[in-house]
Design a protein around this motif. Structure first.
Motif, PDB file in Angstrom:
ATOM      1  N   UNK A   5      77.470  21.067  23.071  1.00  0.00           N
ATOM      2  CA  UNK A   5      77.157  19.984  24.012  1.00  0.00           C
ATOM      3  C   UNK A   5      78.048  20.008  25.241  1.00  0.00           C
ATOM      4  N   UNK A   6      78.996  20.920  25.267  1.00  0.00           N
ATOM      5  CA  UNK A   6      79.912  21.003  26.409  1.00  0.00           C
ATOM      6  C   UNK A   6      79.263  21.769  27.567  1.00  0.00           C
ATOM      7  N   UNK A   7      78.155  21.227  28.037  1.00  0.00           N
ATOM      8  CA  UNK A   7      77.417  21.805  29.159  1.00  0.00           C
ATOM      9  C   UNK A   7      77.472  20.840  30.340  1.00  0.00           C
ATOM     10  N   UNK A   8      77.479  21.390  31.531  1.00  0.00           N
ATOM     11  CA  UNK A   8      77.516  20.526  32.719  1.00  0.00           C
ATOM     12  C   UNK A   8      76.250  19.693  32.825  1.00  0.00           C
ATOM     13  N   UNK A   9      75.120  20.277  32.455  1.00  0.00           N
ATOM     14  CA  UNK A   9      73.840  19.581  32.503  1.00  0.00           C
ATOM     15  C   UNK A   9      73.221  19.554  31.114  1.00  0.00           C
ATOM     16  N   UNK A  10      72.728  18.389  30.718  1.00  0.00           N
ATOM     17  CA  UNK A  10      72.200  18.240  29.360  1.00  0.00           C
ATOM     18  C   UNK A  10      71.000  19.139  29.101  1.00  0.00           C
ATOM     19  N   UNK A  11      70.243  19.496  30.157  1.00  0.00           N
ATOM     20  CA  UNK A  11      69.089  20.364  29.938  1.00  0.00           C
ATOM     21  C   UNK A  11      69.487  21.772  29.533  1.00  0.00           C
ATOM     22  N   UNK A  12      70.770  22.103  29.715  1.00  0.00           N
ATOM     23  CA  UNK A  12      71.243  23.443  29.338  1.00  0.00           C
ATOM     24  C   UNK A  12      71.688  23.528  27.876  1.00  0.00           C
ATOM     25  N   UNK A  13      71.702  22.415  27.181  1.00  0.00           N
ATOM     26  CA  UNK A  13      72.098  22.416  25.770  1.00  0.00           C
ATOM     27  C   UNK A  13      71.055  23.172  24.945  1.00  0.00           C
ATOM     28  N   UNK A  14      71.526  24.028  24.067  1.00  0.00           N
ATOM     29  CA  UNK A  14      70.623  24.752  23.162  1.00  0.00           C
ATOM     30  C   UNK A  14      70.193  23.786  22.048  1.00  0.00           C
ATOM     31  N   UNK A  15      69.045  23.190  22.231  1.00  0.00           N
ATOM     32  CA  UNK A  15      68.606  22.146  21.299  1.00  0.00           C
ATOM     33  C   UNK A  15      68.347  22.689  19.899  1.00  0.00           C
ATOM     34  N   UNK A  16      67.711  23.834  19.810  1.00  0.00           N
ATOM     35  CA  UNK A  16      67.383  24.392  18.501  1.00  0.00           C
ATOM     36  C   UNK A  16      68.657  24.643  17.689  1.00  0.00           C
ATOM     37  N   UNK A  17      69.650  25.214  18.339  1.00  0.00           N
ATOM     38  CA  UNK A  17      70.902  25.505  17.632  1.00  0.00           C
ATOM     39  C   UNK A  17      71.634  24.227  17.267  1.00  0.00           C
ATOM     40  N   UNK A  18      71.666  23.274  18.192  1.00  0.00           N
ATOM     41  CA  UNK A  18      72.326  22.003  17.902  1.00  0.00           C
ATOM     42  C   UNK A  18      71.622  21.264  16.780  1.00  0.00           C
ATOM     43  N   UNK A  19      70.308  21.202  16.826  1.00  0.00           N
ATOM     44  CA  UNK A  19      69.550  20.508  15.778  1.00  0.00           C
ATOM     45  C   UNK A  19      69.754  21.159  14.412  1.00  0.00           C
ATOM     46  N   UNK A  20      69.836  22.481  14.409  1.00  0.00           N
ATOM     47  CA  UNK A  20      70.053  23.186  13.142  1.00  0.00           C
ATOM     48  C   UNK A  20      71.382  22.765  12.513  1.00  0.00           C
ATOM     49  N   UNK A  21      72.413  22.669  13.327  1.00  0.00           N
ATOM     50  CA  UNK A  21      73.729  22.276  12.810  1.00  0.00           C
ATOM     51  C   UNK A  21      73.723  20.817  12.375  1.00  0.00           C
ATOM     52  N   UNK A  22      73.080  19.961  13.152  1.00  0.00           N
ATOM     53  CA  UNK A  22      73.056  18.542  12.818  1.00  0.00           C
ATOM     54  C   UNK A  22      72.270  18.254  11.545  1.00  0.00           C
ATOM     55  N   UNK A  23      71.300  19.087  11.236  1.00  0.00           N
ATOM     56  CA  UNK A  23      70.463  18.847  10.062  1.00  0.00           C
ATOM     57  C   UNK A  23      71.048  19.411   8.771  1.00  0.00           C
ATOM     58  N   UNK A  24      71.930  20.405   8.884  1.00  0.00           N
ATOM     59  CA  UNK A  24      72.476  21.006   7.669  1.00  0.00           C
ATOM     60  C   UNK A  24      73.723  20.257   7.207  1.00  0.00           C
ATOM     61  N   UNK A  25      74.101  20.493   5.956  1.00  0.00           N
ATOM     62  CA  UNK A  25      75.320  19.911   5.398  1.00  0.00           C
ATOM     63  C   UNK A  25      76.116  21.015   4.711  1.00  0.00           C
ATOM     64  N   UNK A  26      77.381  21.166   5.085  1.00  0.00           N
ATOM     65  CA  UNK A  26      78.196  22.265   4.566  1.00  0.00           C
ATOM     66  C   UNK A  26      79.355  21.774   3.703  1.00  0.00           C
ATOM     67  N   UNK A  27      79.567  20.468   3.668  1.00  0.00           N
ATOM     68  CA  UNK A  27      80.682  19.927   2.899  1.00  0.00           C
ATOM     69  C   UNK A  27      80.164  19.045   1.769  1.00  0.00           C
ATOM     70  N   UNK A  28      81.085  18.552   0.955  1.00  0.00           N
ATOM     71  CA  UNK A  28      80.701  17.723  -0.182  1.00  0.00           C
ATOM     72  C   UNK A  28      81.769  16.667  -0.430  1.00  0.00           C
TER      73      UNK A  28
END
Length: 242
Positions: free
Chosen positions: A50-73
């Protein structure tokens, strides 16, 4: 069995129990450290995306993938869940505002084709512009509400975080780029700018409707019958670019 042997057996049993307890503690501690590190790694990846100057440059697919997964317990998994749920809802708003600000209509509002097809009243164009204004105003309101302490804390409460786990969640959200005051001001200001542009476009449409008998399209170009109207129109267009 004599007393000496009984004491020796007891001592050995205590040593074994202590060793087992130490081993269990070490395993648990290792699992906790691994779980905490896993969360921190995910947070770092999110912040990097998300550290992009413009929000339209955010890689949504990659961000959504990380937000949807769970790696801890465990409890650290609850921290991860709280933070990612919060970010998912926050960025749903960010995405919508970004899409509205980059709507294809911006490229066609003042095009020769639209002048001919939707003029002189521009009813369809005005409706589209007003819908975008309402959408952006709603996104801004929801975005600002999501950045309040109450909203941020609500996700920790739902996850049942307390003690050091709540502290970790607080540290993560405080350090996050999106929840910072500077970024909030920058993002909401960009929404205000887009709303102002849409209002300015509506002013152009109103002007053309009010003076519909004094302009016409010729060879794909907007032509006015008087220089004064031409100058007034250009002033409105310049305000859009200011």
């Amino acid at each position: 069995m004599d007393k000496k042997k009984k004491i020796t057996i007891a001592v050995v049993a205590v040593i074994i129990a202590a060793a087992v307890a130490a081993a269990v503690f070490a395993i648990v501690r290792h699992q906790q450290v691994s779980a905490r590190n896993a969360v921190n790694t995910e947070v770092a990846m999110i912040n990097d995306l998300i550290n992009e100057e413009y929000t339209e440059n955010i890689n949504r697919d990659e961000l959504n993938e990380i937000l949807q997964r769970r790696v801890s317990s465990g409890k650290y998994g609850d921290v991860e869940d709280a933070f990612k749920n919060y970010m998912t809802e926050l960025y749903t708003i960010v995405y919508d505002a970004t899409d509205a600000a980059n709507d294809d209509a911006f490229n066609t509002f003042l095009s020769p084709e639209n002048m001919e097809n939707d003029g002189p009243a521009f009813e369809t164009s005005k409706e589209t512009a007003n819908e975008l204004i309402t959408r952006l105003e709603t996104d801004k309101e929801n975005y600002e509400q999501m950045l309040t302490a109450e909203a941020i804390d609500s996700y920790a409460q739902r996850a049942g975080l307390s003690g050091k786990y709540k502290e970790m969640y607080d540290e993560i959200t405080r350090a996050n780029k999106t929840t910072g005051e500077a970024d909030e001001s920058e993002f909401t200001s960009s929404i205000d700018t887009t709303i102002a542009q849409l209002a300015g476009i509506n002013d152009v449409f109103d002007f053309l409707e009010e003076n519909q008998n004094n302009w016409y399209m010729q060879d794909g170009k907007l032509t006015f019958r008087t220089e004064a109207l031409y100058n007034d129109y250009n002033s409105l267009i310049q305000e859009l670019s200011a």
